[in-house]
Scaffold this motif. Structure first.
Motif, PDB file in Angstrom:
ATOM      1  N   SER A 120       0.757  -1.124  -0.209  1.00  0.00           N
ATOM      2  CA  SER A 120      -0.116  -0.015  -0.189  1.00  0.00           C
ATOM      3  C   SER A 120       0.799   1.163   0.038  1.00  0.00           C
ATOM      4  O   SER A 120       0.651   2.231  -0.565  1.00  0.00           O
ATOM      5  N   ALA A 121       1.948   1.367   0.880  1.00  0.00           N
ATOM      6  CA  ALA A 121       2.645   2.355   0.732  1.00  0.00           C
ATOM      7  C   ALA A 121       3.629   2.764  -0.601  1.00  0.00           C
ATOM      8  O   ALA A 121       3.801   3.700  -0.966  1.00  0.00           O
ATOM      9  N   GLU A 122       3.966   1.628  -0.948  1.00  0.00           N
ATOM     10  CA  GLU A 122       4.660   1.677  -2.478  1.00  0.00           C
ATOM     11  C   GLU A 122       3.749   2.168  -3.553  1.00  0.00           C
ATOM     12  O   GLU A 122       3.989   2.990  -4.264  1.00  0.00           O
ATOM     13  N   ALA A 123       2.558   1.674  -3.547  1.00  0.00           N
ATOM     14  CA  ALA A 123       1.621   2.304  -4.394  1.00  0.00           C
ATOM     15  C   ALA A 123       1.217   3.723  -4.216  1.00  0.00           C
ATOM     16  O   ALA A 123       1.260   4.489  -5.117  1.00  0.00           O
ATOM     17  N   ALA A 124       0.996   4.232  -2.986  1.00  0.00           N
ATOM     18  CA  ALA A 124       1.099   5.681  -2.601  1.00  0.00           C
ATOM     19  C   ALA A 124       2.125   6.381  -3.222  1.00  0.00           C
ATOM     20  O   ALA A 124       2.046   7.310  -3.865  1.00  0.00           O
ATOM     21  N   ARG A 125       3.286   5.801  -2.846  1.00  0.00           N
ATOM     22  CA  ARG A 125       4.473   6.511  -3.558  1.00  0.00           C
ATOM     23  C   ARG A 125       4.648   6.651  -4.978  1.00  0.00           C
ATOM     24  O   ARG A 125       4.868   7.661  -5.661  1.00  0.00           O
ATOM     25  N   ARG A 126       4.183   5.497  -5.677  1.00  0.00           N
ATOM     26  CA  ARG A 126       4.171   5.557  -7.308  1.00  0.00           C
ATOM     27  C   ARG A 126       3.298   6.391  -7.515  1.00  0.00           C
ATOM     28  O   ARG A 126       3.464   7.054  -8.544  1.00  0.00           O
TER      29      ARG A 126
ATOM     30  N   MET B  92       0.463  12.536 -10.390  1.00  0.00           N
ATOM     31  CA  MET B  92      -1.279  12.524 -10.066  1.00  0.00           C
ATOM     32  C   MET B  92      -1.153  12.884  -8.547  1.00  0.00           C
ATOM     33  O   MET B  92      -2.278  13.518  -8.194  1.00  0.00           O
ATOM     34  N   GLY B  93      -0.173  12.665  -7.809  1.00  0.00           N
ATOM     35  CA  GLY B  93      -0.217  12.798  -6.409  1.00  0.00           C
ATOM     36  C   GLY B  93      -0.566  14.587  -6.184  1.00  0.00           C
ATOM     37  O   GLY B  93      -0.862  15.000  -5.319  1.00  0.00           O
ATOM     38  N   ASP B  94       0.136  15.378  -7.061  1.00  0.00           N
ATOM     39  CA  ASP B  94       0.108  16.531  -6.938  1.00  0.00           C
ATOM     40  C   ASP B  94      -1.651  16.974  -7.056  1.00  0.00           C
ATOM     41  O   ASP B  94      -2.024  17.991  -6.277  1.00  0.00           O
ATOM     42  N   ASP B  95      -2.045  16.599  -8.099  1.00  0.00           N
ATOM     43  CA  ASP B  95      -3.465  16.731  -8.333  1.00  0.00           C
ATOM     44  C   ASP B  95      -4.320  16.161  -7.012  1.00  0.00           C
ATOM     45  O   ASP B  95      -5.192  17.071  -6.814  1.00  0.00           O
ATOM     46  N   LEU B  96      -3.885  15.079  -6.706  1.00  0.00           N
ATOM     47  CA  LEU B  96      -4.611  14.383  -5.320  1.00  0.00           C
ATOM     48  C   LEU B  96      -4.423  15.255  -4.246  1.00  0.00           C
ATOM     49  O   LEU B  96      -5.218  15.577  -3.329  1.00  0.00           O
ATOM     50  N   GLU B  97      -3.150  15.996  -4.039  1.00  0.00           N
ATOM     51  CA  GLU B  97      -3.044  16.902  -2.958  1.00  0.00           C
ATOM     52  C   GLU B  97      -3.965  18.076  -2.934  1.00  0.00           C
ATOM     53  O   GLU B  97      -4.634  18.520  -1.935  1.00  0.00           O
ATOM     54  N   LYS B  98      -4.181  18.480  -4.307  1.00  0.00           N
ATOM     55  CA  LYS B  98      -5.124  19.781  -4.531  1.00  0.00           C
ATOM     56  C   LYS B  98      -6.521  19.323  -4.075  1.00  0.00           C
ATOM     57  O   LYS B  98      -7.272  20.255  -3.517  1.00  0.00           O
ATOM     58  N   ARG B  99      -6.907  18.287  -4.408  1.00  0.00           N
ATOM     59  CA  ARG B  99      -8.350  17.708  -4.368  1.00  0.00           C
ATOM     60  C   ARG B  99      -8.326  17.523  -2.881  1.00  0.00           C
ATOM     61  O   ARG B  99      -9.720  17.816  -2.427  1.00  0.00           O
TER      62      ARG B  99
END
Length: 110
Positions: free
Chosen positions: A54-60, A66-73
């Motif tokens: 799960s942690a590795e999937a989050a890092r990927r 997409m994480g930037d967009d996710l953080e904005k959301r």
């Protein structure tokens, strides 16, 4: 005293049993305790593997951009929740809770 633990019989090859008996001697345990310890360790290891996957999937996800967009959301949602909580406090303090609930029902998705 009768043991409260349930009996459970396991069938295994003679080779596996010999290996477990040897490991039990090395670990100064009974065969039963050796089997239980190994089963418990495998369950703990399985949970750790799930956590690390799960942690590795989050890092990927974060590395993919997409994480930037996710953080904005997430930030957008947190701001929206904060605004709703403040609006609720205002309506409740003004005695307008029924107006707030009516407005909330209107904005709920179908």
């Amino acid at each position: 005293m009768v043991s409260a633990l349930p009996d459970f019989k396991v069938r295994m090859s003679a080779d596996v049993k010999e290996q477990l008996e040897a490991a039990a001697r090395v670990n100064n345990r009974s065969l039963n305790k050796e089997i239980v310890a190994r089963l418990e360790a495998s369950l703990v290891s399985e949970v750790r593997n799930i956590d690390s996957r799960s942690a590795e999937a989050a890092r990927r996800l974060l590395r993919s951009g997409m994480g930037d967009d996710l953080e904005k959301r997430v930030e957008y949602l947190e701001t929206g929740i904060e605004e709703l909580v403040n609006a609720l406090r205002n309506y409740m303090s003004d005695g307008k809770s029924s107006e707030f609930l009516a407005a909330l029902v209107k904005v709920q998705p179908n």
